[in-house]
Design an enzyme around this catalytic site. Structure first.
Site, PDB file in Angstrom:
ATOM      1  CB  SER A  63      -0.945   0.006   1.210  1.00 47.12           C
ATOM      2  OG  SER A  63      -0.231  -0.249   2.403  1.00 47.12           O
ATOM      3  CG  ASP A 101       2.528  -6.740   1.226  1.00 46.77           C
ATOM      4  OD1 ASP A 101       2.267  -7.951   1.168  1.00 46.77           O
ATOM      5  OD2 ASP A 101       1.674  -5.837   1.041  1.00 46.77           O
ATOM      6  CE  LYS A 130      -0.018  -8.332   3.548  1.00 43.11           C
ATOM      7  NZ  LYS A 130      -0.576  -8.314   2.187  1.00 43.11           N
ATOM      8  CD  GLU A 132      -2.351  -8.781  -2.516  1.00 39.93           C
ATOM      9  OE1 GLU A 132      -2.915  -8.906  -3.622  1.00 39.93           O
ATOM     10  OE2 GLU A 132      -2.157  -7.665  -1.981  1.00 39.93           O
ATOM     11  CD  GLU A 199      -7.589  -5.749   1.440  1.00 38.89           C
ATOM     12  OE1 GLU A 199      -6.455  -6.276   1.425  1.00 38.89           O
ATOM     13  OE2 GLU A 199      -7.816  -4.606   1.009  1.00 38.89           O
TER      14      GLU A 199
HETATM   15  O1  KIV Z   1      -0.366  -3.447   1.682  1.00 40.05           O
HETATM   16  C1  KIV Z   1      -1.141  -3.387   2.646  1.00 40.05           C
HETATM   17  O2  KIV Z   1      -1.251  -2.377   3.331  1.00 40.05           O
HETATM   18  C2  KIV Z   1      -1.942  -4.568   2.944  1.00 40.05           C
HETATM   19  C3  KIV Z   1      -2.995  -4.437   3.975  1.00 40.05           C
HETATM   20  C4  KIV Z   1      -4.175  -3.746   3.423  1.00 40.05           C
HETATM   21  C5  KIV Z   1      -3.352  -5.743   4.590  1.00 40.05           C
HETATM   22  O3  KIV Z   1      -1.744  -5.597   2.349  1.00 40.05           O
END
Ligand code: KIV
Length: 299
Positions: A63, A101, A130, A132, A199
């Site tokens: 994000s 992420d 993390k 997806e 989410e």
């Molecule tokens: O990138 C991010 O901020 C996210 C959250 C919305 C879980 O993946």
């Protein structure tokens, strides 16, 4: 000022510090754990604030693309961009667990490149990564876990799939889709994920997923029946105020306060009241006198 800060070790219900992956993995509300708290941060000051507030996990989320770098979606950031922000967060040495992420196209490649990309975030300072997606991510999750890198899953509304999903849409509204999400969650757990973000799904579906797993779920736009909650820091602080999804609760108006403060600075400069004498450096009388001898200002 510092008296108003919550000391991380004393934040009510938080995991003990430093927070580790096994602690998170064990924190199911159904077994008596308090709901966990995760917020995003993308730089050292953000990480220090989150840590001082006693959060359990700091997500260096993709994000960052939208709330910091000005892009319209999350697809624009690369593994190098993410490593840059993970490193900034890690330099703050937070006691919260740092989740890095993996961006789009960093784990949609060969298993070898996927593990290399995950390792890039770990070397930058993340303690886990993390990614997806549902069961089709299982081979990559297994490869990363096999390299001793803990993986957090992310199912439901997965922003990196925005084009395939036809936009940012709530997922799992029909019973077949809900069952698919439950099956995806179980597949991710079986592949070795230690926790899972859910989410943008109806709260009943998130509850079904949470109840069907041994590992904790962390919800965003997924209702209260998850094992934790995550929000984007810029949303909860009111720094980002252009988009207001239903699930965002704003706890501050940092944008408004910041605009007022910057406008006050501009007014003081233009009105001649900044800087004041006390905000300036001064020569001693002797230095000023000596300088006057050479034609400098004697003030
Ligand atoms: O990138 C991010 O901020 C996210 C959250 C919305 C879980 O993946």
């Amino acid at each position: 000022m510092s008296g108003s800060l919550i000391h991380p070790a004393s934040a009510e219900g938080s995991l003990s510090r430093p927070v580790t992956v096994p602690q998170v993995r064990a924190a199911k509300v159904s077994t008596g754990a308090a709901p966990m708290v995760m917020v995003t941060a993308y730089d050292a000051p953000g990480a220090r604030m989150a840590d001082a507030a006693g959060v359990d996990m700091i997500l260096v989320g993709d994000s960052v693309a939208m709330v910091v770098l000005g892009y319209d979606d999350t697809l624009q950031v690369t593994i190098d961009d993410m490593a840059h922000h993970v490193a900034a967060v890690a330099r703050a040495k937070p006691q919260a667990l740092i989740v890095g992420d993996l961006p789009w196209m960093s784990y949609h490649v060969s298993a070898g490149d996927t593990v290399k990309n995950a390792a890039t975030l770990i070397r930058a300072g993340a303690q886990c990564v993390k990614l997806e997606g549902g069961r089709k991510r299982v081979p990559m999750i297994e490869a990363i876990v096999d390299a001793e890198i803990p993986v957090m899953g992310h199912i439901g509304l997965t922003p990196q799939s925005m084009h395939a999903m036809g936009g940012f849409r709530v997922q799992g509204r029909e019973s077949e889709a809900a069952q698919r999400l439950v099956a995806d969650a179980k597949a991710l757990q079986h592949a070795g994920c230690f926790a899972m973000v859910i989410e943008g799904v109806p709260d009943q579906v998130a509850a079904m997923i949470t109840d069907s797993l041994d590992v904790p779920t962390i919800g965003i736009g997924a209702g209260a029946r998850c094992d934790g909650q995550v929000l984007v820091m810029h949303d909860l602080l009111g720094i980002e105020d252009r988009i207001a999804p239903k699930f965002v609760r704003r706890y501050a108006d940092v944008r408004g306060t910041s605009i007022e403060a910057i406008a006050a600075f501009a007014a003081d400069v233009r009105g001649g009241s900044f800087p004041a004498e006390t905000e300036s450096y001064h020569l001693t009388a002797e230095q000023a006198e000596a300088m006057a001898l050479y034609g400098g200002p004697a003030r």
